[in-house]
Design a protein around this motif. Structure first.
Motif, PDB file in Angstrom:
ATOM      1  N   ASN A  70       0.868  -1.171   0.000  1.00 31.24           N
ATOM      2  CA  ASN A  70       0.000   0.000   0.000  1.00 31.24           C
ATOM      3  C   ASN A  70       0.911   1.229   0.000  1.00 31.24           C
ATOM      4  O   ASN A  70       1.357   1.702   1.040  1.00 31.24           O
ATOM      5  N   LEU A  71       1.186   1.734  -1.191  1.00 34.52           N
ATOM      6  CA  LEU A  71       2.138   2.828  -1.353  1.00 34.52           C
ATOM      7  C   LEU A  71       1.652   4.104  -0.681  1.00 34.52           C
ATOM      8  O   LEU A  71       2.445   4.877  -0.147  1.00 34.52           O
ATOM      9  N   ALA A  72       0.344   4.318  -0.694  1.00 38.92           N
ATOM     10  CA  ALA A  72      -0.207   5.517  -0.053  1.00 38.92           C
ATOM     11  C   ALA A  72       0.081   5.516   1.449  1.00 38.92           C
ATOM     12  O   ALA A  72       0.452   6.541   2.037  1.00 38.92           O
ATOM     13  N   GLU A  73      -0.063   4.356   2.082  1.00 39.30           N
ATOM     14  CA  GLU A  73       0.220   4.265   3.514  1.00 39.30           C
ATOM     15  C   GLU A  73       1.702   4.475   3.801  1.00 39.30           C
ATOM     16  O   GLU A  73       2.058   5.170   4.762  1.00 39.30           O
ATOM     17  N   LEU A  74       2.557   3.862   2.982  1.00 42.32           N
ATOM     18  CA  LEU A  74       3.985   3.995   3.236  1.00 42.32           C
ATOM     19  C   LEU A  74       4.442   5.442   3.124  1.00 42.32           C
ATOM     20  O   LEU A  74       5.201   5.931   3.968  1.00 42.32           O
ATOM     21  N   THR A  75       3.997   6.148   2.086  1.00 43.38           N
ATOM     22  CA  THR A  75       4.434   7.536   1.925  1.00 43.38           C
ATOM     23  C   THR A  75       3.841   8.440   2.998  1.00 43.38           C
ATOM     24  O   THR A  75       4.435   9.469   3.334  1.00 43.38           O
ATOM     25  N   ALA A  76       2.669   8.059   3.527  1.00 44.56           N
ATOM     26  CA  ALA A  76       2.110   8.831   4.643  1.00 44.56           C
ATOM     27  C   ALA A  76       2.912   8.604   5.919  1.00 44.56           C
ATOM     28  O   ALA A  76       3.145   9.539   6.699  1.00 44.56           O
ATOM     29  N   LEU A  77       3.363   7.359   6.118  1.00 50.46           N
ATOM     30  CA  LEU A  77       4.149   7.036   7.305  1.00 50.46           C
ATOM     31  C   LEU A  77       5.591   7.517   7.188  1.00 50.46           C
ATOM     32  O   LEU A  77       6.249   7.770   8.194  1.00 50.46           O
ATOM     33  N   ARG A  78       6.072   7.627   5.942  1.00 52.49           N
ATOM     34  CA  ARG A  78       7.452   8.052   5.699  1.00 52.49           C
ATOM     35  C   ARG A  78       7.468   9.191   4.691  1.00 52.49           C
ATOM     36  O   ARG A  78       7.683   8.993   3.497  1.00 52.49           O
ATOM     37  N   PRO A  79       7.246  10.421   5.132  1.00 56.94           N
ATOM     38  CA  PRO A  79       7.223  11.567   4.210  1.00 56.94           C
ATOM     39  C   PRO A  79       8.497  11.707   3.389  1.00 56.94           C
ATOM     40  O   PRO A  79       8.453  12.221   2.268  1.00 56.94           O
ATOM     41  N   ASP A  80       9.630  11.239   3.908  1.00 57.30           N
ATOM     42  CA  ASP A  80      10.872  11.331   3.139  1.00 57.30           C
ATOM     43  C   ASP A  80      10.799  10.477   1.875  1.00 57.30           C
ATOM     44  O   ASP A  80      11.332  10.855   0.823  1.00 57.30           O
ATOM     45  N   LEU A  81      10.110   9.338   1.944  1.00 58.02           N
ATOM     46  CA  LEU A  81       9.949   8.490   0.765  1.00 58.02           C
ATOM     47  C   LEU A  81       8.891   9.048  -0.181  1.00 58.02           C
ATOM     48  O   LEU A  81       8.934   8.802  -1.385  1.00 58.02           O
ATOM     49  N   GLY A  82       7.949   9.792   0.369  1.00 61.71           N
ATOM     50  CA  GLY A  82       6.912  10.400  -0.464  1.00 61.71           C
ATOM     51  C   GLY A  82       7.456  11.411  -1.451  1.00 61.71           C
ATOM     52  O   GLY A  82       6.820  11.706  -2.466  1.00 61.71           O
TER      53      GLY A  82
END
Length: 403
Positions: A70-82
């Protein structure tokens, strides 16, 4: 290490792609994975796991992942990866994936995929211009697709450029820059079993006597052109590959006393459809192979000895196993549906199980016609030799402010 590779289900075609990219990119990438088990749990929780395990780095420029995450969740949890340029590869469409039992579909998995490639208005306008989709209310659909097909086609055919010249749409690759690259298939030296994961299922261990392909027995038998037709089925032992239809056709051949051999390859998991044990008993001496071959050399040797490769799949984005088998010299028979008409010429497609039976019935009577046949399609466009430069370009591009 500018390319961050993330795979929440590191097995089968997922593993094959990631391992190839890691091999080709070498020092320019880093790979984080989870084992290919319990994909439902991975789809729900992988973002939280990778949020904790992927270290922060100023060197990352691109994030490449499959849609199990779930890419949306990961980028929300890790703004640096977003902030990275993100490439999301769809191996399947969870909104159209066949259900095994008559029950309400769990909407969460398809919803995760939608969230992972949801785009703001300016990106949707760019998508409309580049790949030819039109707005329908608040949704976008590809042009020229009737009714119900439209809903699944947007994710399945998110890129409609096919640079190999074999199809109009390709499986699964979506990038925020919409380069429109087709799905990768490795060069012959790197081909691997598309249905394999890191370990064989213990349920298949009892059949080890079937796991070694006895080439000497075959080669010392009847004349090559006269020996029985050899049919291969190289797919996961799961319901979406529709083994029931495959075995029903074979059992009908058996009832007609038609001579054939069969190799049932591919990996089994925790739950194996009952049809496998039932069919094995009835097929008896017709079985040459039964079970997963952990050695890719053994696997390709088995395919090279087969005459016909069959797909009865209900859901397929590409079908790596079928293309591998064709490269090994097998005559393909695929449903006239899903992605297959985009890859295989009409001669190799069937519309009903009855048509499949009739084709195999004729081949059983005249196996020499199959062995002399030269495949009329093209596989070179799916090799890494053809696609490697495109992937390197995709994974070398810098993120742009307008994406």
């Amino acid at each position: 290490m500018s390319v961050l590779l993330i795979e929440a289900f590191h097995g089968g075609s997922h593993k094959q792609l990631m391992d190839l990219l890691q091999e080709e990119l070498q020092d320019d990438c880093v790979l984080y994975t989870l084992p290919a088990k319990k994909w439902h749990w991975k789809a729900r929780t992988a973002a939280l796991y990778f949020m904790q395990t992927v270290p922060a780095s100023a060197n990352y420029r691109i994030l490449f992942a499959s849609s199990v995450l779930n890419l949306a969740e990961l980028t929300a949890l890790r703004p640096d990866l977003g902030k990275l340029k993100k490439v999301l590869y769809f191996h399947e469409n969870q909104l159209a994936y066949p259900v095994q039992k008559c029950q309400e579909r769990d909407f969460q998995y398809g919803y995760n995929q939608i969230l992972s490639w949801f785009m703001p208005e300016h990106k949707l306008a760019h998508l409309e211009k580049v790949i030819g989709v039109k707005r329908n209310g608040d949704a976008y659909h590809p042009e020229g697709l009737p009714g119900q097909q439209k809903s699944s086609a947007l994710m399945k055919n998110s890129n409609t450029h096919c640079e190999s010249g074999l199809c109009e749409a390709q499986p699964g690759l979506y990038t925020t820059q919409h380069e429109g690259l087709p799905s990768p298939l490795t060069v012959p030296a790197r081909l691997n079993t598309s249905e394999a994961s890191e370990s064989a299922n213990p349920c298949q261990e009892e059949d080890k006597e079937h796991l070694t392909f006895n080439l000497s027995h075959i080669l010392s038998g009847p004349d090559y052109q006269q020996r029985p037709l050899h049919i291969a089925w190289p797919h996961r032992w799961e319901h979406d590959k529709d083994p029931e239809t495959f075995f029903k056709v074979l059992l009908k051949l058996k009832e007609k006393d038609l001579p054939f051999h069969v190799s049932v390859l591919g990996e089994a998991f925790t739950e194996i459809p009952d049809i496998f044990s039932e069919a094995k008993k009835v097929l008896g001496s017709s079985v040459l192979h039964w079970g997963y071959l952990p050695s890719k050399d053994d696997y390709f040797r088995a395919l090279c000895m087969a005459d016909v490769v069959i797909s009865t799949a209900k859901h397929e984005f590409f079908g790596v196993a079928m293309v591998e088998a064709v490269y090994c010299g097998c005559y393909p028979l695929c449903p006239k549906a899903l992605v297959y008409p985009e890859i295989f010429p009409a001669e190799y497609l069937y519309s009903t199980p009855e048509q499949l039976f009739k084709r195999l019935q004729n081949f059983c009577k005249r196996p020499d016609t199959v062995r002399k046949h030269l495949y009329k399609g093209e596989t070179a466009g799916f090799s890494w030799a053809a696609l490697g430069s495109k992937f390197r370009s995709l994974l070398a591009a810098e993120p742009r402010e307008d994406l």
